[in-house]
Write a protein that holds these residues in place. Structure first.
Motif, PDB file in Angstrom:
ATOM      1  N   LYS A  42     -11.674 -15.046  21.875  1.00  0.00           N
ATOM      2  CA  LYS A  42     -13.125 -14.128  21.986  1.00  0.00           C
ATOM      3  C   LYS A  42     -13.446 -14.034  23.309  1.00  0.00           C
ATOM      4  O   LYS A  42     -14.057 -12.852  23.792  1.00  0.00           O
ATOM      5  N   ASP A  43     -13.373 -15.176  24.227  1.00  0.00           N
ATOM      6  CA  ASP A  43     -13.633 -15.176  25.745  1.00  0.00           C
ATOM      7  C   ASP A  43     -12.876 -14.102  26.587  1.00  0.00           C
ATOM      8  O   ASP A  43     -13.567 -13.305  27.195  1.00  0.00           O
ATOM      9  N   LEU A  44     -11.572 -14.036  26.338  1.00  0.00           N
ATOM     10  CA  LEU A  44     -10.904 -13.189  27.089  1.00  0.00           C
ATOM     11  C   LEU A  44     -11.185 -11.765  26.695  1.00  0.00           C
ATOM     12  O   LEU A  44     -11.320 -10.711  27.499  1.00  0.00           O
ATOM     13  N   ALA A  45     -11.414 -11.473  25.269  1.00  0.00           N
ATOM     14  CA  ALA A  45     -11.566 -10.054  24.970  1.00  0.00           C
ATOM     15  C   ALA A  45     -12.964  -9.705  25.529  1.00  0.00           C
ATOM     16  O   ALA A  45     -13.259  -8.534  25.847  1.00  0.00           O
ATOM     17  N   GLU A  46     -13.895 -10.464  25.404  1.00  0.00           N
ATOM     18  CA  GLU A  46     -15.362 -10.267  25.942  1.00  0.00           C
ATOM     19  C   GLU A  46     -15.183  -9.896  27.609  1.00  0.00           C
ATOM     20  O   GLU A  46     -15.986  -8.843  27.882  1.00  0.00           O
ATOM     21  N   THR A  47     -14.478 -10.659  28.003  1.00  0.00           N
ATOM     22  CA  THR A  47     -14.349 -10.285  29.595  1.00  0.00           C
ATOM     23  C   THR A  47     -13.469  -8.996  29.836  1.00  0.00           C
ATOM     24  O   THR A  47     -13.963  -7.893  30.593  1.00  0.00           O
ATOM     25  N   HIS A  48     -12.321  -8.811  29.190  1.00  0.00           N
ATOM     26  CA  HIS A  48     -11.533  -7.508  29.253  1.00  0.00           C
ATOM     27  C   HIS A  48     -12.436  -6.381  29.192  1.00  0.00           C
ATOM     28  O   HIS A  48     -12.454  -5.322  29.622  1.00  0.00           O
ATOM     29  N   TYR A  49     -13.070  -6.545  27.963  1.00  0.00           N
ATOM     30  CA  TYR A  49     -14.040  -5.220  27.515  1.00  0.00           C
ATOM     31  C   TYR A  49     -15.414  -5.296  27.887  1.00  0.00           C
ATOM     32  O   TYR A  49     -16.344  -4.651  27.470  1.00  0.00           O
ATOM     33  N   GLY A  50     -15.854  -6.098  29.045  1.00  0.00           N
ATOM     34  CA  GLY A  50     -16.790  -6.312  29.712  1.00  0.00           C
ATOM     35  C   GLY A  50     -17.762  -4.873  29.674  1.00  0.00           C
ATOM     36  O   GLY A  50     -18.743  -4.883  29.658  1.00  0.00           O
ATOM     37  N   GLU A  51     -16.883  -3.994  30.338  1.00  0.00           N
ATOM     38  CA  GLU A  51     -17.921  -2.584  30.526  1.00  0.00           C
ATOM     39  C   GLU A  51     -18.286  -2.114  29.242  1.00  0.00           C
ATOM     40  O   GLU A  51     -19.088  -1.008  29.332  1.00  0.00           O
ATOM     41  N   HIS A  52     -17.918  -2.350  28.274  1.00  0.00           N
ATOM     42  CA  HIS A  52     -18.448  -1.857  26.860  1.00  0.00           C
ATOM     43  C   HIS A  52     -19.508  -2.628  26.126  1.00  0.00           C
ATOM     44  O   HIS A  52     -19.932  -2.360  25.190  1.00  0.00           O
ATOM     45  N   LYS A  53     -19.989  -3.778  26.923  1.00  0.00           N
ATOM     46  CA  LYS A  53     -20.708  -4.764  26.217  1.00  0.00           C
ATOM     47  C   LYS A  53     -22.115  -4.331  25.504  1.00  0.00           C
ATOM     48  O   LYS A  53     -22.255  -4.604  24.897  1.00  0.00           O
ATOM     49  N   GLU A  54     -22.603  -2.997  26.233  1.00  0.00           N
ATOM     50  CA  GLU A  54     -23.910  -2.454  25.674  1.00  0.00           C
ATOM     51  C   GLU A  54     -23.667  -1.396  24.544  1.00  0.00           C
ATOM     52  O   GLU A  54     -24.527  -1.003  23.995  1.00  0.00           O
ATOM     53  N   ARG A  55     -22.333  -1.071  24.352  1.00  0.00           N
ATOM     54  CA  ARG A  55     -22.094  -0.232  23.432  1.00  0.00           C
ATOM     55  C   ARG A  55     -22.159  -0.790  21.885  1.00  0.00           C
ATOM     56  O   ARG A  55     -21.973  -1.856  21.601  1.00  0.00           O
ATOM     57  N   PRO A  56     -22.644   0.363  21.052  1.00  0.00           N
ATOM     58  CA  PRO A  56     -22.803  -0.325  19.673  1.00  0.00           C
ATOM     59  C   PRO A  56     -21.673  -0.760  18.941  1.00  0.00           C
ATOM     60  O   PRO A  56     -21.588  -1.625  18.021  1.00  0.00           O
ATOM     61  N   PHE A  57     -20.407  -0.597  19.503  1.00  0.00           N
ATOM     62  CA  PHE A  57     -19.124  -0.621  18.835  1.00  0.00           C
ATOM     63  C   PHE A  57     -18.467  -2.177  19.433  1.00  0.00           C
ATOM     64  O   PHE A  57     -17.244  -2.511  19.067  1.00  0.00           O
ATOM     65  N   PHE A  58     -19.253  -2.792  20.397  1.00  0.00           N
ATOM     66  CA  PHE A  58     -18.459  -3.738  21.263  1.00  0.00           C
ATOM     67  C   PHE A  58     -18.219  -4.768  20.146  1.00  0.00           C
ATOM     68  O   PHE A  58     -17.152  -5.339  20.429  1.00  0.00           O
TER      69      PHE A  58
END
Ligand code: CMP
Length: 143
Positions: A42-58
């Motif tokens: 989960k940590d790696l996924a959240e870092t990898h996709y960090g630029e999408h953090k605010e998107r509703p589909f994050f």
């Protein structure tokens, strides 16, 4: 030589598309310099996709990418970052042209078979997130 990070997502692995996808990049003429089947934390996924953090589909994005093994790869070659994106097709498979990976194999934007770095900066960041330097190979093709 330019390098990019590509990843067959859990849907692509479950549908046995790893070989087909690797084959497309091999036949194009790019060099596979790193590759591994792995389950993303989960940590790696959240870092990898960090630029999408605010998107509703994050949340959905993180849940999906951690739901099963992915095949993470580093490919090398001239203009490999942009060319791989062209070969992958549009993010939403509904908009991806036939002949592209997502156009041929994808249906849903959330399960779109493959991820690829979108710029030299992302490629550098994503390669170092997923691979140690020692996992990347250098070889000269003799044929
Ligand atoms: P990827 O290239 O891995 O980068 C971000 C991902 O977010 C993208 O592919 C899509 O799979 C996903 N994505 C983009 N838009 C949506 C959406 N509206 N709903 C769910 N997932 C999305």
């Amino acid at each position: 030589m330019e390098k990019t990070f590509l990843m067959v997502k859990p849907d692509g692995v479950q549908r046995n598309l790893v070989g087909e996808i690797v084959s497309r990049f091999e036949k194009k003429g790019f060099n596979l310099v790193g590759g591994k089947l792995m389950t993303i934390s989960k940590d790696l996924a959240e870092t990898h996709y960090g630029e999408h953090k605010e998107r509703p589909f994050f949340g959905e994005l993180v849940d999906f990418i951690t739901s099963g093994p992915v095949f993470a790869m580093v490919w090398e070659g001239e203009n490999v970052i942009a060319t791989a994106r062209t070969m992958m097709g549009a993010t939403n498979p509904a908009d991806a042209a036939p002949g592209t990976i997502r156009g041929d194999y994808g249906v849903q934007v959330s399960m779109n078979v493959i991820h690829g770095s979108d710029s030299p900066e992302s490629a550098e960041r994503e390669i170092s997130l997923f691979f140690d330097e020692k996992e990347l190979n250098n070889y000269d093709k003799t044929i």
